[in-house]
Design an enzyme around this catalytic site. Structure first.
Site, PDB file in Angstrom:
ATOM      1  N   GLN A   1      42.914  33.690  50.129  1.00 16.66           N
ATOM      2  CA  GLN A   1      41.677  34.461  50.218  1.00 16.66           C
ATOM      3  C   GLN A   1      40.462  33.583  49.923  1.00 16.66           C
ATOM      4  O   GLN A   1      39.448  33.656  50.624  1.00 16.66           O
ATOM      5  CB  GLN A   1      41.710  35.633  49.241  1.00 16.66           C
ATOM      6  CG  GLN A   1      40.450  36.479  49.277  1.00 16.66           C
ATOM      7  CD  GLN A   1      40.256  37.201  50.594  1.00 16.66           C
ATOM      8  OE1 GLN A   1      41.109  37.972  50.998  1.00 16.66           O
ATOM      9  NE2 GLN A   1      39.132  36.956  51.279  1.00 16.66           N
TER      10      GLN A   1
ATOM     11  N   HIS B   1      44.885  33.802  44.183  1.00 13.55           N
ATOM     12  CA  HIS B   1      44.913  34.257  45.580  1.00 13.55           C
ATOM     13  C   HIS B   1      44.272  33.159  46.435  1.00 13.55           C
ATOM     14  O   HIS B   1      43.183  33.322  46.977  1.00 13.55           O
ATOM     15  CB  HIS B   1      44.134  35.577  45.684  1.00 13.55           C
ATOM     16  CG  HIS B   1      44.406  36.367  46.922  1.00 13.55           C
ATOM     17  ND1 HIS B   1      45.354  36.009  47.877  1.00 13.55           N
ATOM     18  CD2 HIS B   1      43.840  37.516  47.388  1.00 13.55           C
ATOM     19  CE1 HIS B   1      45.351  36.900  48.847  1.00 13.55           C
ATOM     20  NE2 HIS B   1      44.448  37.819  48.586  1.00 13.55           N
TER      21      HIS B   1
ATOM     22  N   ARG C   1      40.591  35.017  57.188  1.00 13.02           N
ATOM     23  CA  ARG C   1      41.951  34.872  56.667  1.00 13.02           C
ATOM     24  C   ARG C   1      42.880  34.319  57.763  1.00 13.02           C
ATOM     25  O   ARG C   1      43.707  33.442  57.507  1.00 13.02           O
ATOM     26  CB  ARG C   1      42.487  36.240  56.189  1.00 13.02           C
ATOM     27  CG  ARG C   1      41.798  36.820  54.976  1.00 13.02           C
ATOM     28  CD  ARG C   1      42.039  35.990  53.736  1.00 13.02           C
ATOM     29  NE  ARG C   1      43.453  35.847  53.426  1.00 13.02           N
ATOM     30  CZ  ARG C   1      44.185  36.738  52.734  1.00 13.02           C
ATOM     31  NH1 ARG C   1      43.605  37.823  52.255  1.00 13.02           N
ATOM     32  NH2 ARG C   1      45.466  36.523  52.472  1.00 13.02           N
TER      33      ARG C   1
ATOM     34  N   ARG D   1      54.116  37.630  48.301  1.00 17.04           N
ATOM     35  CA  ARG D   1      53.142  38.374  47.490  1.00 17.04           C
ATOM     36  C   ARG D   1      53.919  39.020  46.348  1.00 17.04           C
ATOM     37  O   ARG D   1      54.828  39.816  46.594  1.00 17.04           O
ATOM     38  CB  ARG D   1      52.418  39.427  48.323  1.00 17.04           C
ATOM     39  CG  ARG D   1      51.615  40.390  47.469  1.00 17.04           C
ATOM     40  CD  ARG D   1      50.629  41.221  48.243  1.00 17.04           C
ATOM     41  NE  ARG D   1      49.480  40.429  48.644  1.00 17.04           N
ATOM     42  CZ  ARG D   1      48.307  40.942  48.996  1.00 17.04           C
ATOM     43  NH1 ARG D   1      48.117  42.252  49.012  1.00 17.04           N
ATOM     44  NH2 ARG D   1      47.298  40.161  49.351  1.00 17.04           N
TER      45      ARG D   1
ATOM     46  N   ASP E   1      35.269  41.940  43.106  1.00 13.31           N
ATOM     47  CA  ASP E   1      36.599  42.463  43.463  1.00 13.31           C
ATOM     48  C   ASP E   1      36.820  43.727  42.630  1.00 13.31           C
ATOM     49  O   ASP E   1      36.056  44.013  41.688  1.00 13.31           O
ATOM     50  CB  ASP E   1      37.651  41.384  43.152  1.00 13.31           C
ATOM     51  CG  ASP E   1      39.062  41.738  43.628  1.00 13.31           C
ATOM     52  OD1 ASP E   1      39.215  42.692  44.420  1.00 13.31           O
ATOM     53  OD2 ASP E   1      40.010  41.053  43.191  1.00 13.31           O
TER      54      ASP E   1
ATOM     55  N   CYS F   1      36.739  40.509  48.726  1.00  9.47           N
ATOM     56  CA  CYS F   1      37.995  40.215  49.443  1.00  9.47           C
ATOM     57  C   CYS F   1      38.575  41.452  50.101  1.00  9.47           C
ATOM     58  O   CYS F   1      39.396  41.328  51.009  1.00  9.47           O
ATOM     59  CB  CYS F   1      38.987  39.562  48.504  1.00  9.47           C
ATOM     60  SG  CYS F   1      39.507  40.615  47.125  1.00  9.47           S
TER      61      CYS F   1
HETATM   62  N1  NVA Z   1      42.522  41.424  42.628  1.00  2.00           N
HETATM   63  C1  NVA Z   1      43.071  42.247  43.683  1.00  2.00           C
HETATM   64  C2  NVA Z   1      42.965  41.543  44.987  1.00  2.00           C
HETATM   65  C3  NVA Z   1      43.469  42.318  46.162  1.00  2.00           C
HETATM   66  C4  NVA Z   1      43.388  41.567  47.441  1.00  2.00           C
HETATM   67  C5  NVA Z   1      44.515  42.604  43.361  1.00  2.00           C
HETATM   68  O1  NVA Z   1      45.245  41.719  42.899  1.00  2.00           O
HETATM   69  O2  NVA Z   1      44.899  43.753  43.549  1.00  2.00           O
HETATM   70  N1   CP Z   2      42.205  40.632  50.526  1.00  2.00           N
HETATM   71  C1   CP Z   2      43.528  40.886  50.609  1.00  2.00           C
HETATM   72  O1   CP Z   2      44.391  40.070  50.235  1.00  2.00           O
HETATM   73  O2   CP Z   2      43.811  42.086  51.170  1.00  2.00           O
HETATM   74  P1   CP Z   2      45.250  42.781  51.295  1.00  2.00           P
HETATM   75  O3   CP Z   2      45.657  43.224  49.914  1.00  2.00           O
HETATM   76  O4   CP Z   2      45.024  43.913  52.241  1.00  2.00           O
HETATM   77  O5   CP Z   2      46.226  41.766  51.831  1.00  2.00           O
END
Ligand code: NVA
Ligand code: CP
Length: 298
Positions: free
Chosen positions: A135, A132, A285, A105, A217, A257
């Site tokens: 997800q 992502h 997930r 990540r 989101d 998500c």
């Molecule tokens: N768009 C959000 C998704 C989190 C799961 C982010 O990147 O923070």
């Molecule tokens: N939806 C998602 O990826 O959540 P987290 O940021 O908690 O991993």
């Protein structure tokens, strides 16, 4: 030796592979054994290199890896020399000598690609600023389980043209379902949609018309915290609320998500409504990622 295979974006899969992963994830969810060994990750250690916070991705991968017989090893940025400036290409080559796979990540997608390029082990995208994919696999399984034909549905995306929106566009490109995205000017997705099945509009009501599923989101993603106040103004007309949902099909499915900012991109009553599938979505997930791990490691 078999060539290693990464999963960096949904387009690393063919449409057939994507549907195969969802099919296998559905079997995993029901406890149906696969064709390979019951514990395909037995004796293997999978690193989890996370440069951003996570609840769902971290826990679902750690649990899924363990259930498949492997050992997850969480590698937070601040515990790594990477956090003190060690190069990605050096980190990747060293980790490849110990580990059997890496879930990452990070911020720029180029960081993920650099790690994948220099790793000799499979690398999986656990979220970048660009996309992502894990997800959206879970989102698709959730809608399929709810009875939708995910190759023919009408899906809507409301809000920021962010990493999630980009992966939805990739999914629509692979599977051919109709996707309408409503994003403010200057906040459009960066992934280009090839087909005529993807519509980009400024009007959330146009996007949800005939929608079987509406997804949203946060307005400020991880790394955009300093823009959060400004974005609240920009996105004010892009809230998923009762009025917007009333313009979609009866029984429209609501996805998010998570984590959610209730009262911003979605109202509490819509998130908690019977149309909302967000808890199944979070659960899925685990199942989709186990199917991805089986595919990459068996
Ligand atoms: N768009 C959000 C998704 C989190 C799961 C982010 O990147 O923070
Ligand atoms: N939806 C998602 O990826 O959540 P987290 O940021 O908690 O991993």
């Amino acid at each position: 030796m078999r060539k290693k295979r990464d999963f960096l974006t949904l387009t690393d899969f063919t449409a057939g592979e994507l549907l195969g992963v969802l099919g296998r994830a559905g079997e995993i969810k029901k406890g149906i054994p696969g064709r390979g060994p019951a514990r395909p990750l037995g004796g293997r250690c999978i690193g989890m290199l996370f440069e951003k916070p996570s609840t769902r991705t971290r826990v679902s991968f750690e649990v899924g890896i363990t259930q498949l017989g492997g050992t997850p090893l969480f590698l937070g940025l601040n515990q790594m020399q990477l956090g003190r400036g060690e190069l990605l290409k050096d980190t990747a080559r060293v980790l490849s000598r110990y580990l059997d796979g890496l879930v990452v990540r990070t911020f720029g997608h180029d960081r993920l690609e650099e790690l994948a390029k220099w790793s000799s082990i499979p690398v999986i995208n656990g979220l970048t600023d660009l996309c992502h994919p894990c997800q959206v696999l879970a989102d698709l399984l959730t809608l399929q389980d709810a009875g939708l034909d995910i190759t023919k549905m009408n899906a809507a995306w409301i809000g920021d043209g962010n990493n999630m929106a980009n992966s939805w566009i990739s999914a629509a490109g692979l599977l051919g379902f109709r996707l309408a995205l409503a994003c403010p000017q200057g906040y459009e997705p960066s992934v280009h949609a090839d087909g005529h099945n993807v519509l980009l509009t400024r009007d959330p009501f146009e996007a949800v018309r005939d929608a079987d599923a509406v997804s949203t989101d946060v307005w400020a993603s991880m790394g955009q915290e300093e823009e959060a106040e400004e974005r609240k103004g920009v996105f004010r007309g892009y809230q998923v609320n009762r009025q917007l949902i009333a313009a979609a099909r009866d029984g429209v499915r609501i996805l998010h998500c998570l984590p959610a900012h209730r009262g911003e991109e979605i109202t509490d009553d819509v998130l908690e409504s019977e149309n909302s599938l967000v808890w199944d979505q979070a659960e899925n997930r685990l199942h989709v990622q186990k199917a991805v791990l089986e595919l990459l490691f068996m």
